[in-house]
Motif scaffolding. Sequence first.
Motif, PDB file in Angstrom:
ATOM      1  N   ALA A 133       3.099  74.384 -59.414  1.00 27.27           N
ATOM      2  CA  ALA A 133       4.357  74.034 -58.931  1.00 27.27           C
ATOM      3  C   ALA A 133       4.323  72.567 -58.158  1.00 27.27           C
ATOM      4  O   ALA A 133       5.285  71.859 -58.517  1.00 27.27           O
ATOM      5  N   GLU A 134       3.404  72.468 -57.318  1.00 26.98           N
ATOM      6  CA  GLU A 134       3.599  71.484 -56.213  1.00 26.98           C
ATOM      7  C   GLU A 134       3.327  70.214 -57.071  1.00 26.98           C
ATOM      8  O   GLU A 134       3.847  69.127 -56.604  1.00 26.98           O
ATOM      9  N   ALA A 135       2.589  70.244 -58.193  1.00 32.17           N
ATOM     10  CA  ALA A 135       1.999  68.971 -59.076  1.00 32.17           C
ATOM     11  C   ALA A 135       3.259  68.790 -59.783  1.00 32.17           C
ATOM     12  O   ALA A 135       3.613  67.594 -59.759  1.00 32.17           O
ATOM     13  N   VAL A 136       3.975  69.746 -60.429  1.00 35.64           N
ATOM     14  CA  VAL A 136       5.294  69.408 -61.198  1.00 35.64           C
ATOM     15  C   VAL A 136       6.136  68.953 -60.226  1.00 35.64           C
ATOM     16  O   VAL A 136       6.911  67.663 -60.659  1.00 35.64           O
ATOM     17  N   PHE A 137       6.384  69.420 -59.144  1.00 28.87           N
ATOM     18  CA  PHE A 137       7.690  69.101 -58.302  1.00 28.87           C
ATOM     19  C   PHE A 137       7.326  67.485 -57.648  1.00 28.87           C
ATOM     20  O   PHE A 137       8.372  66.852 -57.709  1.00 28.87           O
ATOM     21  N   ALA A 138       6.144  67.218 -57.613  1.00 30.75           N
ATOM     22  CA  ALA A 138       5.625  65.975 -57.048  1.00 30.75           C
ATOM     23  C   ALA A 138       5.942  64.932 -58.069  1.00 30.75           C
ATOM     24  O   ALA A 138       6.486  63.765 -57.904  1.00 30.75           O
ATOM     25  N   GLU A 139       5.742  65.290 -59.319  1.00 30.41           N
ATOM     26  CA  GLU A 139       6.066  64.406 -60.409  1.00 30.41           C
ATOM     27  C   GLU A 139       7.499  64.123 -60.867  1.00 30.41           C
ATOM     28  O   GLU A 139       7.617  62.920 -61.252  1.00 30.41           O
ATOM     29  N   ARG A 140       8.201  65.203 -60.970  1.00 27.36           N
ATOM     30  CA  ARG A 140       9.512  65.353 -61.469  1.00 27.36           C
ATOM     31  C   ARG A 140      10.397  65.532 -60.373  1.00 27.36           C
ATOM     32  O   ARG A 140      11.662  65.137 -60.903  1.00 27.36           O
ATOM     33  N   GLY A 141      10.326  66.078 -58.976  1.00 31.20           N
ATOM     34  CA  GLY A 141      11.304  66.361 -58.363  1.00 31.20           C
ATOM     35  C   GLY A 141      11.975  67.541 -58.604  1.00 31.20           C
ATOM     36  O   GLY A 141      11.803  68.392 -59.712  1.00 31.20           O
ATOM     37  N   LEU A 142      12.771  68.238 -57.790  1.00 36.78           N
ATOM     38  CA  LEU A 142      13.568  69.580 -58.072  1.00 36.78           C
ATOM     39  C   LEU A 142      14.353  69.570 -59.233  1.00 36.78           C
ATOM     40  O   LEU A 142      14.069  70.439 -60.236  1.00 36.78           O
ATOM     41  N   GLU A 143      15.015  68.453 -59.345  1.00 41.72           N
ATOM     42  CA  GLU A 143      16.128  68.581 -60.625  1.00 41.72           C
ATOM     43  C   GLU A 143      15.285  68.421 -62.003  1.00 41.72           C
ATOM     44  O   GLU A 143      15.603  69.085 -63.119  1.00 41.72           O
ATOM     45  N   GLY A 144      14.149  67.746 -62.009  1.00 34.88           N
ATOM     46  CA  GLY A 144      13.447  67.054 -63.074  1.00 34.88           C
ATOM     47  C   GLY A 144      12.599  68.329 -63.552  1.00 34.88           C
ATOM     48  O   GLY A 144      12.040  68.487 -64.722  1.00 34.88           O
ATOM     49  N   ALA A 145      12.361  68.983 -62.827  1.00 35.83           N
ATOM     50  CA  ALA A 145      11.066  70.244 -63.098  1.00 35.83           C
ATOM     51  C   ALA A 145      11.720  71.274 -63.386  1.00 35.83           C
ATOM     52  O   ALA A 145      13.035  71.467 -63.341  1.00 35.83           O
ATOM     53  N   SER A 146      10.956  72.241 -64.389  1.00 35.11           N
ATOM     54  CA  SER A 146      11.638  73.421 -64.925  1.00 35.11           C
ATOM     55  C   SER A 146      10.495  74.327 -64.818  1.00 35.11           C
ATOM     56  O   SER A 146       9.305  74.197 -64.597  1.00 35.11           O
ATOM     57  N   THR A 147      10.881  75.905 -64.757  1.00 30.92           N
ATOM     58  CA  THR A 147       9.961  76.839 -64.534  1.00 30.92           C
ATOM     59  C   THR A 147       8.999  76.702 -66.071  1.00 30.92           C
ATOM     60  O   THR A 147       7.804  77.169 -65.890  1.00 30.92           O
ATOM     61  N   ALA A 148       9.686  76.131 -67.167  1.00 33.40           N
ATOM     62  CA  ALA A 148       8.667  76.140 -68.235  1.00 33.40           C
ATOM     63  C   ALA A 148       7.658  75.248 -68.067  1.00 33.40           C
ATOM     64  O   ALA A 148       6.509  75.543 -68.597  1.00 33.40           O
ATOM     65  N   MET A 149       7.979  74.018 -67.565  1.00 31.55           N
ATOM     66  CA  MET A 149       6.975  73.079 -67.215  1.00 31.55           C
ATOM     67  C   MET A 149       5.987  73.641 -66.399  1.00 31.55           C
ATOM     68  O   MET A 149       4.621  73.315 -66.563  1.00 31.55           O
ATOM     69  N   ILE A 150       6.448  74.200 -65.259  1.00 28.74           N
ATOM     70  CA  ILE A 150       5.147  75.026 -64.384  1.00 28.74           C
ATOM     71  C   ILE A 150       4.355  75.939 -64.949  1.00 28.74           C
ATOM     72  O   ILE A 150       3.255  75.866 -64.585  1.00 28.74           O
ATOM     73  N   ALA A 151       4.889  76.796 -66.036  1.00 30.44           N
ATOM     74  CA  ALA A 151       4.214  77.710 -66.411  1.00 30.44           C
ATOM     75  C   ALA A 151       3.381  77.190 -67.432  1.00 30.44           C
ATOM     76  O   ALA A 151       2.375  77.631 -67.544  1.00 30.44           O
ATOM     77  N   GLU A 152       3.601  76.356 -67.959  1.00 27.25           N
ATOM     78  CA  GLU A 152       2.732  75.451 -69.202  1.00 27.25           C
ATOM     79  C   GLU A 152       1.592  74.957 -68.358  1.00 27.25           C
ATOM     80  O   GLU A 152       0.647  74.975 -68.891  1.00 27.25           O
ATOM     81  N   ARG A 153       1.933  74.214 -67.238  1.00 27.98           N
ATOM     82  CA  ARG A 153       0.856  73.547 -66.255  1.00 27.98           C
ATOM     83  C   ARG A 153      -0.171  74.858 -65.832  1.00 27.98           C
ATOM     84  O   ARG A 153      -1.384  74.566 -65.809  1.00 27.98           O
ATOM     85  N   ALA A 154       0.267  75.958 -65.584  1.00 23.31           N
ATOM     86  CA  ALA A 154      -0.425  76.857 -65.117  1.00 23.31           C
ATOM     87  C   ALA A 154      -1.112  77.861 -66.261  1.00 23.31           C
ATOM     88  O   ALA A 154      -2.031  78.651 -65.750  1.00 23.31           O
ATOM     89  N   GLY A 155      -0.660  77.527 -67.509  1.00 24.56           N
ATOM     90  CA  GLY A 155      -1.516  78.266 -68.767  1.00 24.56           C
ATOM     91  C   GLY A 155      -0.690  79.629 -68.685  1.00 24.56           C
ATOM     92  O   GLY A 155      -1.533  80.652 -69.095  1.00 24.56           O
ATOM     93  N   LEU A 156       0.170  79.937 -68.170  1.00 18.97           N
ATOM     94  CA  LEU A 156       0.848  81.245 -68.284  1.00 18.97           C
ATOM     95  C   LEU A 156       2.001  81.225 -69.300  1.00 18.97           C
ATOM     96  O   LEU A 156       2.603  80.479 -68.975  1.00 18.97           O
ATOM     97  N   PRO A 157       2.508  82.526 -69.251  1.00 18.43           N
ATOM     98  CA  PRO A 157       3.721  82.670 -69.934  1.00 18.43           C
ATOM     99  C   PRO A 157       4.896  82.516 -68.994  1.00 18.43           C
ATOM    100  O   PRO A 157       4.675  83.086 -67.765  1.00 18.43           O
TER     101      PRO A 157
END
Length: 232
Positions: free
Chosen positions: A39-63
């Motif tokens: 999540a830290e990586a995605v928020f750093a790259e996209r910001g809060l508004e640009g990030a989504s839980t789907a992106m974070i889950a994909e980065r984590a390799g989890l559903p």
Amino acid sequence: MKIDETLAAGAERETQAQPLRRRKAHIRSSNEAHLLACAEAVFAERGLEGASTAMIAERAGLPKANLHYYFPTKLDLYRRVLEDVFEEWHRAADSFESNDDPVEAIAGYVRAKMELSRRRPLGSKVWANEIIHGATHMQDILTEAVKPWMETRVAMIDGWVARGLLAPVDARTLLFMIWALTQHFADFDAQIVALAGKRALSKKAFDAATEEVVTLVLRACGAKRQGKHSAS
């Protein structure tokens, strides 16, 4: 006798269950830490508004459902990242509590903050981006955690100034300067790399930069060791 046997059996079951509970707690802790890092990586790259839980889950390799098991909403996850960053920065200031010598205390704090910028630049970027956008989601962290933490350091710095161990500096300005210098190496690392003409600072180069920052800060505030009259 039957009561004693029942109690003994219950105690045995409890003893057997403890390792399982510890394993489950360890797995939960590991999963949460993994999700927070992603999540830290995605928020750093996209910001809060640009990030989504789907992106974070994909980065984590989890559903995505697994992510929501630990963190019900994106904002819950974002807040945990911010809180975790502050807790690490808070621990970095331990040198203020453990040493009454301003040279040792301030140098130790600067080195700890520089190491966090080297080791955890993405967390610093998440924090900086939130501040730049008005700190909407962390006003309580600033007022209830950062401000009291800062006031204890201000009191120590003012005490050193009164004892002649620091130049007559404004304590808050000094802390802001330390934060700006140390976090610059995380928040603006792309600029540093581009201007240095390198792909990334090596550990050796970062260590050298750290000692340069320490020297500059100590010189700027006129820090003196206890019992000595010359600036360090």
